[in-house]
Motif scaffolding. Structure first.
Motif, PDB file in Angstrom:
ATOM      1  N   THR A 142      -6.622  -0.970 -10.291  1.00  0.00           N
ATOM      2  CA  THR A 142      -7.529   0.170 -10.024  1.00  0.00           C
ATOM      3  C   THR A 142      -7.862  -0.005  -8.607  1.00  0.00           C
ATOM      4  O   THR A 142      -7.855   0.811  -7.668  1.00  0.00           O
ATOM      5  CB  THR A 142      -8.841   0.170 -10.913  1.00  0.00           C
ATOM      6  OG1 THR A 142      -8.311   0.630 -12.237  1.00  0.00           O
ATOM      7  CG2 THR A 142      -9.938   1.268 -10.344  1.00  0.00           C
ATOM      8  N   VAL A 143      -8.344  -1.183  -8.297  1.00  0.00           N
ATOM      9  CA  VAL A 143      -8.614  -1.613  -6.933  1.00  0.00           C
ATOM     10  C   VAL A 143      -7.438  -1.370  -5.996  1.00  0.00           C
ATOM     11  O   VAL A 143      -7.547  -0.731  -4.956  1.00  0.00           O
ATOM     12  CB  VAL A 143      -9.120  -2.945  -6.511  1.00  0.00           C
ATOM     13  CG1 VAL A 143      -9.250  -3.454  -5.283  1.00  0.00           C
ATOM     14  CG2 VAL A 143     -10.564  -3.175  -7.458  1.00  0.00           C
ATOM     15  N   THR A 144      -6.328  -1.888  -6.319  1.00  0.00           N
ATOM     16  CA  THR A 144      -5.189  -1.785  -5.235  1.00  0.00           C
ATOM     17  C   THR A 144      -4.687  -0.422  -5.291  1.00  0.00           C
ATOM     18  O   THR A 144      -4.257   0.035  -4.125  1.00  0.00           O
ATOM     19  CB  THR A 144      -3.905  -2.768  -6.049  1.00  0.00           C
ATOM     20  OG1 THR A 144      -4.463  -3.883  -6.397  1.00  0.00           O
ATOM     21  CG2 THR A 144      -2.801  -2.851  -4.897  1.00  0.00           C
ATOM     22  N   THR A 145      -4.575   0.132  -6.467  1.00  0.00           N
ATOM     23  CA  THR A 145      -4.235   1.748  -6.402  1.00  0.00           C
ATOM     24  C   THR A 145      -5.127   2.458  -5.297  1.00  0.00           C
ATOM     25  O   THR A 145      -4.859   3.273  -4.415  1.00  0.00           O
ATOM     26  CB  THR A 145      -4.192   2.466  -7.777  1.00  0.00           C
ATOM     27  OG1 THR A 145      -3.218   1.786  -8.520  1.00  0.00           O
ATOM     28  CG2 THR A 145      -3.787   3.967  -7.624  1.00  0.00           C
ATOM     29  N   THR A 146      -6.444   2.432  -5.373  1.00  0.00           N
ATOM     30  CA  THR A 146      -7.316   2.956  -4.536  1.00  0.00           C
ATOM     31  C   THR A 146      -7.249   2.696  -3.181  1.00  0.00           C
ATOM     32  O   THR A 146      -7.268   3.604  -2.263  1.00  0.00           O
ATOM     33  CB  THR A 146      -8.990   2.561  -5.187  1.00  0.00           C
ATOM     34  OG1 THR A 146      -9.013   2.788  -6.453  1.00  0.00           O
ATOM     35  CG2 THR A 146      -9.958   3.347  -4.294  1.00  0.00           C
ATOM     36  N   LEU A 147      -6.882   1.433  -2.962  1.00  0.00           N
ATOM     37  CA  LEU A 147      -6.745   0.993  -1.238  1.00  0.00           C
ATOM     38  C   LEU A 147      -5.553   1.540  -0.742  1.00  0.00           C
ATOM     39  O   LEU A 147      -5.491   2.013   0.318  1.00  0.00           O
ATOM     40  CB  LEU A 147      -6.702  -0.449  -1.211  1.00  0.00           C
ATOM     41  CG  LEU A 147      -8.021  -1.324  -1.465  1.00  0.00           C
ATOM     42  CD1 LEU A 147      -7.663  -2.872  -1.653  1.00  0.00           C
ATOM     43  CD2 LEU A 147      -9.100  -0.751  -0.571  1.00  0.00           C
ATOM     44  N   ILE A 148      -4.314   1.791  -1.533  1.00  0.00           N
ATOM     45  CA  ILE A 148      -3.274   2.350  -0.988  1.00  0.00           C
ATOM     46  C   ILE A 148      -2.653   3.400  -1.269  1.00  0.00           C
ATOM     47  O   ILE A 148      -1.793   4.273  -0.695  1.00  0.00           O
ATOM     48  CB  ILE A 148      -2.109   1.235  -1.291  1.00  0.00           C
ATOM     49  CG1 ILE A 148      -1.429   1.446  -2.707  1.00  0.00           C
ATOM     50  CG2 ILE A 148      -2.341  -0.312  -0.985  1.00  0.00           C
ATOM     51  CD1 ILE A 148      -0.314   0.654  -3.249  1.00  0.00           C
ATOM     52  N   TYR A 149      -3.174   4.225  -2.232  1.00  0.00           N
ATOM     53  CA  TYR A 149      -2.500   5.347  -2.720  1.00  0.00           C
ATOM     54  C   TYR A 149      -2.455   6.608  -1.710  1.00  0.00           C
ATOM     55  O   TYR A 149      -1.446   7.050  -1.671  1.00  0.00           O
ATOM     56  CB  TYR A 149      -3.406   6.086  -4.067  1.00  0.00           C
ATOM     57  CG  TYR A 149      -2.726   7.257  -4.387  1.00  0.00           C
ATOM     58  CD1 TYR A 149      -1.223   7.283  -5.074  1.00  0.00           C
ATOM     59  CD2 TYR A 149      -3.337   8.459  -4.369  1.00  0.00           C
ATOM     60  CE1 TYR A 149      -0.941   8.641  -5.650  1.00  0.00           C
ATOM     61  CE2 TYR A 149      -2.743   9.810  -4.759  1.00  0.00           C
ATOM     62  CZ  TYR A 149      -1.312   9.690  -5.254  1.00  0.00           C
ATOM     63  OH  TYR A 149      -0.941  10.913  -5.892  1.00  0.00           O
ATOM     64  N   LYS A 150      -3.504   6.651  -0.918  1.00  0.00           N
ATOM     65  CA  LYS A 150      -3.483   7.756   0.106  1.00  0.00           C
ATOM     66  C   LYS A 150      -2.527   7.531   0.980  1.00  0.00           C
ATOM     67  O   LYS A 150      -1.909   8.663   1.324  1.00  0.00           O
ATOM     68  CB  LYS A 150      -5.030   7.773   0.651  1.00  0.00           C
ATOM     69  CG  LYS A 150      -5.017   8.696   1.910  1.00  0.00           C
ATOM     70  CD  LYS A 150      -6.557   8.569   2.859  1.00  0.00           C
ATOM     71  CE  LYS A 150      -6.669   9.835   3.626  1.00  0.00           C
ATOM     72  NZ  LYS A 150      -8.035   9.672   4.277  1.00  0.00           N
ATOM     73  N   TYR A 151      -2.179   6.449   1.392  1.00  0.00           N
ATOM     74  CA  TYR A 151      -1.074   6.145   2.395  1.00  0.00           C
ATOM     75  C   TYR A 151       0.295   6.456   1.650  1.00  0.00           C
ATOM     76  O   TYR A 151       1.266   7.022   2.387  1.00  0.00           O
ATOM     77  CB  TYR A 151      -1.435   4.845   3.030  1.00  0.00           C
ATOM     78  CG  TYR A 151      -2.868   4.697   3.676  1.00  0.00           C
ATOM     79  CD1 TYR A 151      -3.002   5.250   4.754  1.00  0.00           C
ATOM     80  CD2 TYR A 151      -3.556   3.944   2.812  1.00  0.00           C
ATOM     81  CE1 TYR A 151      -4.502   4.945   5.108  1.00  0.00           C
ATOM     82  CE2 TYR A 151      -4.941   3.859   3.304  1.00  0.00           C
ATOM     83  CZ  TYR A 151      -5.282   4.243   4.467  1.00  0.00           C
ATOM     84  OH  TYR A 151      -6.486   4.208   4.854  1.00  0.00           O
ATOM     85  N   VAL A 152       0.282   5.881   0.531  1.00  0.00           N
ATOM     86  CA  VAL A 152       1.655   6.009  -0.004  1.00  0.00           C
ATOM     87  C   VAL A 152       2.116   7.640  -0.453  1.00  0.00           C
ATOM     88  O   VAL A 152       3.177   8.109  -0.359  1.00  0.00           O
ATOM     89  CB  VAL A 152       1.781   5.134  -1.556  1.00  0.00           C
ATOM     90  CG1 VAL A 152       2.957   5.261  -2.092  1.00  0.00           C
ATOM     91  CG2 VAL A 152       1.616   3.791  -0.979  1.00  0.00           C
ATOM     92  N   HIS A 153       0.898   8.126  -0.753  1.00  0.00           N
ATOM     93  CA  HIS A 153       1.001   9.441  -1.322  1.00  0.00           C
ATOM     94  C   HIS A 153       1.585  10.301  -0.041  1.00  0.00           C
ATOM     95  O   HIS A 153       2.628  11.318  -0.348  1.00  0.00           O
ATOM     96  CB  HIS A 153      -0.320  10.298  -1.717  1.00  0.00           C
ATOM     97  CG  HIS A 153      -0.165  11.446  -2.343  1.00  0.00           C
ATOM     98  ND1 HIS A 153      -0.598  12.629  -1.468  1.00  0.00           N
ATOM     99  CD2 HIS A 153       0.260  12.062  -3.264  1.00  0.00           C
ATOM    100  CE1 HIS A 153      -0.204  13.933  -2.055  1.00  0.00           C
ATOM    101  NE2 HIS A 153       0.144  13.483  -3.323  1.00  0.00           N
ATOM    102  N   ARG A 154       1.397  10.017   1.223  1.00  0.00           N
ATOM    103  CA  ARG A 154       1.621  10.694   2.282  1.00  0.00           C
ATOM    104  C   ARG A 154       3.252  10.548   2.415  1.00  0.00           C
ATOM    105  O   ARG A 154       3.961  11.577   2.673  1.00  0.00           O
ATOM    106  CB  ARG A 154       1.096  10.287   3.596  1.00  0.00           C
ATOM    107  CG  ARG A 154      -0.337  10.951   3.628  1.00  0.00           C
ATOM    108  CD  ARG A 154      -1.051  10.205   4.974  1.00  0.00           C
ATOM    109  NE  ARG A 154      -2.589  10.301   4.885  1.00  0.00           N
ATOM    110  CZ  ARG A 154      -3.301  10.014   5.812  1.00  0.00           C
ATOM    111  NH1 ARG A 154      -2.777   8.943   6.835  1.00  0.00           N
ATOM    112  NH2 ARG A 154      -4.677  10.051   5.829  1.00  0.00           N
ATOM    113  N   LEU A 155       3.560   9.266   2.141  1.00  0.00           N
ATOM    114  CA  LEU A 155       5.294   9.143   2.382  1.00  0.00           C
ATOM    115  C   LEU A 155       5.989   9.872   1.158  1.00  0.00           C
ATOM    116  O   LEU A 155       7.059  10.371   1.515  1.00  0.00           O
ATOM    117  CB  LEU A 155       5.321   7.611   2.357  1.00  0.00           C
ATOM    118  CG  LEU A 155       4.700   6.728   3.063  1.00  0.00           C
ATOM    119  CD1 LEU A 155       4.856   5.329   3.033  1.00  0.00           C
ATOM    120  CD2 LEU A 155       5.551   6.899   4.672  1.00  0.00           C
ATOM    121  N   LEU A 156       5.259   9.825   0.110  1.00  0.00           N
ATOM    122  CA  LEU A 156       6.069  10.404  -1.149  1.00  0.00           C
ATOM    123  C   LEU A 156       5.951  12.047  -1.139  1.00  0.00           C
ATOM    124  O   LEU A 156       7.098  12.452  -1.194  1.00  0.00           O
ATOM    125  CB  LEU A 156       5.217  10.025  -2.486  1.00  0.00           C
ATOM    126  CG  LEU A 156       5.551   8.670  -2.828  1.00  0.00           C
ATOM    127  CD1 LEU A 156       4.815   8.417  -3.868  1.00  0.00           C
ATOM    128  CD2 LEU A 156       7.003   8.139  -3.158  1.00  0.00           C
TER     129      LEU A 156
END
Length: 197
Positions: free
Chosen positions: A179-193
């Motif tokens: 949960t913590v890891t997803t919260t930290l990185i999802y916004k940035y990875v979502h932009r790439l995807l």
């Protein structure tokens, strides 16, 4: 995903890439001294969670399935570990992705992953009690599993105490880390995807 629920070629390629990343993460596992040696933390559910949030719960399950099928070629557990990983990981990803799909906000994502963490704990308890540990006992004497577990926690003396004192808290801890890891990185990875915020 397109309007009829099928994956587009673009999404299939991204899901396949996330599956390979998840497979790599499966090999980067870390033993935690307070848990039995066969319980190791890895972040292989992270790419599946990202796929679930970005493309829907089916995509998340596909990542879980593909990474475990690929991992079977290097299995040391006769497939038991892969089955456990698929069941418990899917129990995390599916409810989280469904809840997030209804309202795509950070709060919704956190609520989804909290429900997913509870799903991990429950699935871990049920799967280990009725499927995984009984099956694994055909490969390794069950008392040896208990003895190995007791090295990490002397209070573990039987199947129920193994599940209560090791498997349930392990899956809870893993859910919190994911949960913590997803919260930290999802916004940035979502932009790439997806190419949007």
């Amino acid at each position: 995903m397109n309007t009829n629920g099928k994956m587009s070629l673009n999404v299939m390629i991204k899901v396949s890439l996330l599956s390979v990343i998840a497979l790599i993460f499966m090999f980067l596992e870390l033993a935690v001294p307070i848990f039995p040696g066969f319980l190791k933390i890895d972040l292989s559910d992270l790419p599946a969670m990202i796929a679930g949030f970005a493309f829907g719960p089916v995509a998340g399950v596909v990542v879980q399935l593909l990474k475990n099928i690929l991992h079977l070629f290097r299995t040391s557990t006769a497939g038991v570990g892969e089955l456990a990983n698929f069941l418990v990981g899917s129990a995390f990803v599916v409810p989280a992705a469904i809840i997030y799909a209804k309202k795509k906000t950070k709060t919704s994502a956190l609520i989804g992953m909290a429900v997913g963490t509870l799903g991990m704990v429950i699935m871990g308890i049920l799967a280990n009690k009725f499927i995984l540990l009984p099956f694994y006992a055909n490969i390794m004497p069950f008392q040896a599993i208990i003895d190995m577990s007791a090295l990490a926690n002397p209070s573990i003396k039987d199947l129920d105490s193994l599940i209560l004192l090791a498997i349930a808290p392990f899956n809870f801890a893993k859910g919190v880390i994911l949960t913590v890891t997803t919260t930290l990185i999802y916004k940035y990875v979502h932009r790439l995807l997806v190419g949007t915020k």
